[in-house]
Design a protein around this motif. Structure first.
Motif: not given
Length: 149
Positions: A34-52
Protein backbone atom coordinates in the motif's frame (compact mmCIF):
# COMPACT_ATOMS: atom_id res chain seq x y z
CA UNK A 1 -3.25 -17.68 -1.78
CA UNK A 2 -6.50 -15.91 -0.83
CA UNK A 3 -5.99 -13.27 1.85
CA UNK A 4 -9.25 -14.29 3.57
CA UNK A 5 -7.67 -17.59 4.69
CA UNK A 6 -5.00 -15.88 6.80
CA UNK A 7 -5.61 -15.23 10.50
CA UNK A 8 -2.11 -13.89 11.18
CA UNK A 9 -0.59 -10.91 9.42
CA UNK A 10 2.66 -9.00 9.42
CA UNK A 11 2.50 -5.31 8.57
CA UNK A 12 5.78 -3.63 7.68
CA UNK A 13 5.15 0.11 7.73
CA UNK A 14 6.86 3.44 7.31
CA UNK A 15 5.47 6.79 6.18
CA UNK A 16 6.02 5.97 2.49
CA UNK A 17 4.45 2.53 2.15
CA UNK A 18 3.12 -0.49 3.98
CA UNK A 19 3.55 -4.15 3.09
CA UNK A 20 1.07 -6.81 4.19
CA UNK A 21 2.48 -10.31 4.74
CA UNK A 22 0.17 -13.21 5.57
CA UNK A 23 1.26 -16.15 7.70
CA UNK A 24 -0.27 -19.62 7.70
CA UNK A 25 0.96 -23.18 8.26
CA UNK A 26 4.57 -22.11 8.84
CA UNK A 27 4.80 -20.07 5.63
CA UNK A 28 4.71 -16.32 4.99
CA UNK A 29 3.22 -14.87 1.80
CA UNK A 30 3.38 -11.34 0.40
CA UNK A 31 -0.20 -10.11 0.08
CA UNK A 32 -0.10 -6.46 -0.92
CA UNK A 33 1.86 -3.20 -0.90
CA UNK A 34 0.00 0.00 0.00
CA UNK A 35 1.57 3.27 -1.13
CA UNK A 36 1.19 6.23 1.20
CA UNK A 37 -0.44 9.48 0.06
CA UNK A 38 1.88 11.40 2.41
CA UNK A 39 4.21 13.74 0.54
CA UNK A 40 7.60 14.32 2.14
CA UNK A 41 8.20 17.78 0.71
CA UNK A 42 5.31 20.13 0.05
CA UNK A 43 6.47 23.10 -1.95
CA UNK A 44 4.54 24.82 -4.69
CA UNK A 45 6.41 26.16 -7.71
CA UNK A 46 7.61 29.67 -6.98
CA UNK A 47 6.90 29.36 -3.28
CA UNK A 48 9.31 31.23 -1.05
CA UNK A 49 10.63 30.21 2.32
CA UNK A 50 8.51 30.10 5.47
CA UNK A 51 9.83 33.29 7.03
CA UNK A 52 7.60 36.33 7.40
CA UNK A 53 8.04 39.52 5.44
CA UNK A 54 9.15 41.36 8.59
CA UNK A 55 12.18 39.22 9.31
CA UNK A 56 14.26 36.68 7.41
CA UNK A 57 14.70 34.74 10.67
CA UNK A 58 13.15 31.26 10.42
CA UNK A 59 12.35 31.34 14.14
CA UNK A 60 9.50 33.68 13.22
CA UNK A 61 7.75 31.53 10.66
CA UNK A 62 4.51 32.32 8.92
CA UNK A 63 1.21 30.48 9.04
CA UNK A 64 2.40 28.56 5.99
CA UNK A 65 4.18 26.06 8.26
CA UNK A 66 0.96 25.45 10.22
CA UNK A 67 -0.95 24.90 6.98
CA UNK A 68 1.65 22.39 5.73
CA UNK A 69 1.50 20.52 9.04
CA UNK A 70 -2.30 20.23 8.81
CA UNK A 71 -2.09 18.94 5.25
CA UNK A 72 0.50 16.37 6.32
CA UNK A 73 -1.63 15.20 9.26
CA UNK A 74 -4.68 14.81 7.01
CA UNK A 75 -2.68 12.73 4.53
CA UNK A 76 -1.39 10.54 7.37
CA UNK A 77 -4.93 10.05 8.70
CA UNK A 78 -6.12 8.99 5.22
CA UNK A 79 -3.19 6.53 4.96
CA UNK A 80 -4.08 4.96 8.30
CA UNK A 81 -7.76 4.69 7.31
CA UNK A 82 -6.77 2.71 4.22
CA UNK A 83 -4.66 0.39 6.38
CA UNK A 84 -7.44 -0.04 8.98
CA UNK A 85 -9.78 -1.43 6.34
CA UNK A 86 -7.05 -3.80 5.08
CA UNK A 87 -6.25 -5.05 8.62
CA UNK A 88 -9.87 -5.66 9.65
CA UNK A 89 -10.15 -9.37 8.66
CA UNK A 90 -7.06 -10.51 10.61
CA UNK A 91 -6.95 -11.80 14.21
CA UNK A 92 -3.21 -11.49 14.99
CA UNK A 93 -1.34 -8.48 13.68
CA UNK A 94 2.41 -7.97 13.90
CA UNK A 95 3.39 -4.36 13.15
CA UNK A 96 7.05 -3.73 12.44
CA UNK A 97 9.31 -1.27 10.66
CA UNK A 98 11.61 1.69 11.15
CA UNK A 99 10.60 5.07 12.53
CA UNK A 100 7.44 6.09 14.35
CA UNK A 101 4.72 5.00 11.90
CA UNK A 102 4.32 1.63 13.65
CA UNK A 103 3.54 3.28 17.00
CA UNK A 104 1.18 5.75 15.35
CA UNK A 105 -0.87 3.04 13.61
CA UNK A 106 -0.90 0.86 16.76
CA UNK A 107 -2.23 3.77 18.85
CA UNK A 108 -4.89 4.48 16.25
CA UNK A 109 -5.97 0.82 16.13
CA UNK A 110 -6.21 0.68 19.93
CA UNK A 111 -8.75 3.52 19.83
CA UNK A 112 -11.08 1.57 17.52
CA UNK A 113 -13.65 -0.79 19.00
CA UNK A 114 -13.43 -3.10 15.98
CA UNK A 115 -9.84 -3.94 16.99
CA UNK A 116 -10.56 -4.61 20.69
CA UNK A 117 -10.49 -8.42 20.36
CA UNK A 118 -7.49 -8.52 18.06
CA UNK A 119 -3.96 -9.30 19.18
CA UNK A 120 -1.51 -6.57 18.10
CA UNK A 121 2.24 -6.81 18.59
CA UNK A 122 4.89 -4.25 17.67
CA UNK A 123 8.54 -4.90 16.76
CA UNK A 124 11.38 -2.68 15.57
CA UNK A 125 13.11 -3.47 12.29
CA UNK A 126 15.07 -1.74 9.58
CA UNK A 127 14.23 -1.55 5.91
CA UNK A 128 14.20 -5.12 4.65
CA UNK A 129 14.17 -6.89 1.30
CA UNK A 130 11.09 -8.91 0.36
CA UNK A 131 12.75 -12.19 1.41
CA UNK A 132 13.83 -10.64 4.72
CA UNK A 133 10.26 -9.42 5.32
CA UNK A 134 8.87 -12.91 4.75
CA UNK A 135 11.53 -14.43 7.04
CA UNK A 136 10.86 -11.83 9.77
CA UNK A 137 7.13 -12.64 9.85
CA UNK A 138 7.70 -16.40 9.61
CA UNK A 139 10.27 -16.38 12.45
CA UNK A 140 8.09 -14.19 14.64
CA UNK A 141 5.01 -16.40 14.39
CA UNK A 142 7.00 -19.63 14.69
CA UNK A 143 8.63 -18.42 17.92
CA UNK A 144 5.51 -16.79 19.35
CA UNK A 145 3.55 -19.09 21.59
CA UNK A 146 -0.24 -18.78 22.08
CA UNK A 147 0.23 -18.92 25.89
CA UNK A 148 2.09 -15.58 25.80
CA UNK A 149 -0.95 -13.81 24.42
Amino acid sequence: MDEKTFKQLGLWIDHNKAMLIGYQDGQAYMIETVESPVEALKREAGEGNDSTRFTPNNNHTSNNEHKKHNISQNELRDYFKILESKLQPYEDILIFGPGTAKEQIRNRLRELKSFDNKWISIQKSDKLTENQLLAFVRDFYKNESPAVR
